[in-house]
Design a protein around this motif. Sequence first.
Motif, mmCIF file in Angstrom:
data_model
loop_
_atom_site.group_PDB
_atom_site.id
_atom_site.type_symbol
_atom_site.label_atom_id
_atom_site.label_comp_id
_atom_site.label_asym_id
_atom_site.label_seq_id
_atom_site.Cartn_x
_atom_site.Cartn_y
_atom_site.Cartn_z
ATOM 1 N N ASP A 61 15.830 3.134 2.437
ATOM 2 C CA ASP A 61 14.434 2.667 2.296
ATOM 3 C C ASP A 61 13.276 2.857 3.232
ATOM 4 N N ILE A 113 9.137 -7.328 6.304
ATOM 5 C CA ILE A 113 7.989 -6.394 5.845
ATOM 6 C C ILE A 113 7.760 -5.408 6.299
ATOM 7 N N HIS A 155 7.742 -1.528 6.952
ATOM 8 C CA HIS A 155 7.700 -0.238 6.033
ATOM 9 C C HIS A 155 7.995 1.007 6.442
ATOM 10 N N LYS A 160 10.603 -6.220 -3.232
ATOM 11 C CA LYS A 160 11.293 -5.957 -1.965
ATOM 12 C C LYS A 160 12.718 -5.692 -2.113
ATOM 13 N N ALA A 207 15.485 -6.743 3.121
ATOM 14 C CA ALA A 207 14.201 -7.539 3.572
ATOM 15 C C ALA A 207 14.212 -9.104 3.323
ATOM 16 N N TRP A 208 14.791 -9.068 2.357
ATOM 17 C CA TRP A 208 14.900 -10.749 1.999
ATOM 18 C C TRP A 208 15.953 -11.377 3.101
#
Length: 499
Positions: free
Chosen positions: A78, A133, A135, A190, A194-195
């Motif tokens: 990702d 968060i 990227h 998301k 990420a969580w």
Amino acid sequence: MDHPKAPYDEAETDNVSGQSITANELYRPDVDTSGVDERKLLRRIDIYILPWLAFLYVLNFLDRGSIGNAKLYNLERDLGITDKQYLIALTVFFFPYALFEPVSNVLLRRLRPSVWLSSMMLFWGVIMTLHGIAHDYGGLIRIVFYLSCWYTRKELGSKLAIFFSSATVAGAFSGLLAAAIANMDGIGGKPGWAWIFILEGLITVVFAVVSFWVVQGFPENAKFLTETERVFVIRRLRNDMQFSAGGEKFSSKYIWQSLKDWKTWVAMGIYMGFDGPLYAFSLFTPTIINQVFELTSPWFQATKANLLSVPVYAWGCLVTCVVGFLGDRIGRRSYITLVLLGIGLVAYIILLTSRSPALSYFAVYLAVSAIYPTIPNAVAWVAGNVEGSYKRSVTLGMAIGFGNINGAVAANIYRAEDRPWYTLGHGIVLAYIAIGWVCSLVFLILLKRENARRDRGERDEVIEGIDNKLAHPKNGTYESVDAARLDKGDEWSGFRYSL
């Protein structure tokens, strides 16, 4: 209930050096502590000190291991990063973590633990949350020093074992929690990994704020102690050769004492022997299990790998606690350390040579049985042999800091190109454990040699008013035994190193 006699309530004579310990050298001689129930007081200290620190360490270790769990849920894909970039990301963490450890320990002694520890946790939680968060392309071992300022050398091992077993609980819980949080994949746009960062980081932030009011100070200023209890605690620590208990004015000489002490440098090798393996184990255990079992079960899932790591850490928690209490009971931490590291050598020899998923999984159990119990046992051994609160803070900071630098190495040794057996990684961890074993043996031999010299009177100081034919000015000249103890710490002739 019978009340135990407080340490040094009456004048007595040191049975090693023959130097008189008089009532004038008793901490706060005006305070009568004969009515203090020691067992009841220790239970209160345990309740106020240990549970919250252990919980904070669960959160800290949970956060540090999150990236190993998150990697299994397509973090690299990702973010569009390669395996090498992932390893570099792990590496960057360790250098500031290691370099600031000695400074942090000194600041912990000068500032209130509630302020310093809580602030570190808060900053850490915020940073962990921000990982979620992203990227594109800190550490609580200082608590060891804090605990060493509360407990005697015979008690420290079991307390550290209880505290550090929280790391194994975190290892087990992280697998379960990561598997559960990963089901949030797609929520809020998301991915599941990420969580994992966001939720675990936010939990840390919340409890870090609460810590400003919950974490206690040192014995000389802890709010939950009465003045009589405070005096009792400090006296019993001084009776255990912690002469700086009750407060010590900062002086740069204590830093130099640590830097010139051979124990500091050998301890760095001991810490290297378990810190490198610890980080390798915690960061890559889910990956290792996943790759090994994929050989026989192509449909093996990341969630199963995380869940299979749970019983490994549960076993590690049990062994850590048992070894911690055993160390306090028999007192021979050096031999326990050597045996545990020996088990670690066997574990990684098996991992190096095994080509059976079942045998490799068994070796993982052996590895956790060696790595995790070694840490509180060896740390208690080193901490108990360094006297002077500032000197101990620097020595532990340097040893832990150097050990953590090796986490940067451990973060790069389990490469994707070496899967599924990771021969390079297992070989380097084996070398780390061997270094720790050799340094532990050297530490033991040199401590025994120094104790023998003190038994022969070769380290006796000149004390004014005391006739001692073995005393020599080269060991220092002091107006009293108390002055010698406070100035020299563990270098005082009456101090005996624990083996």
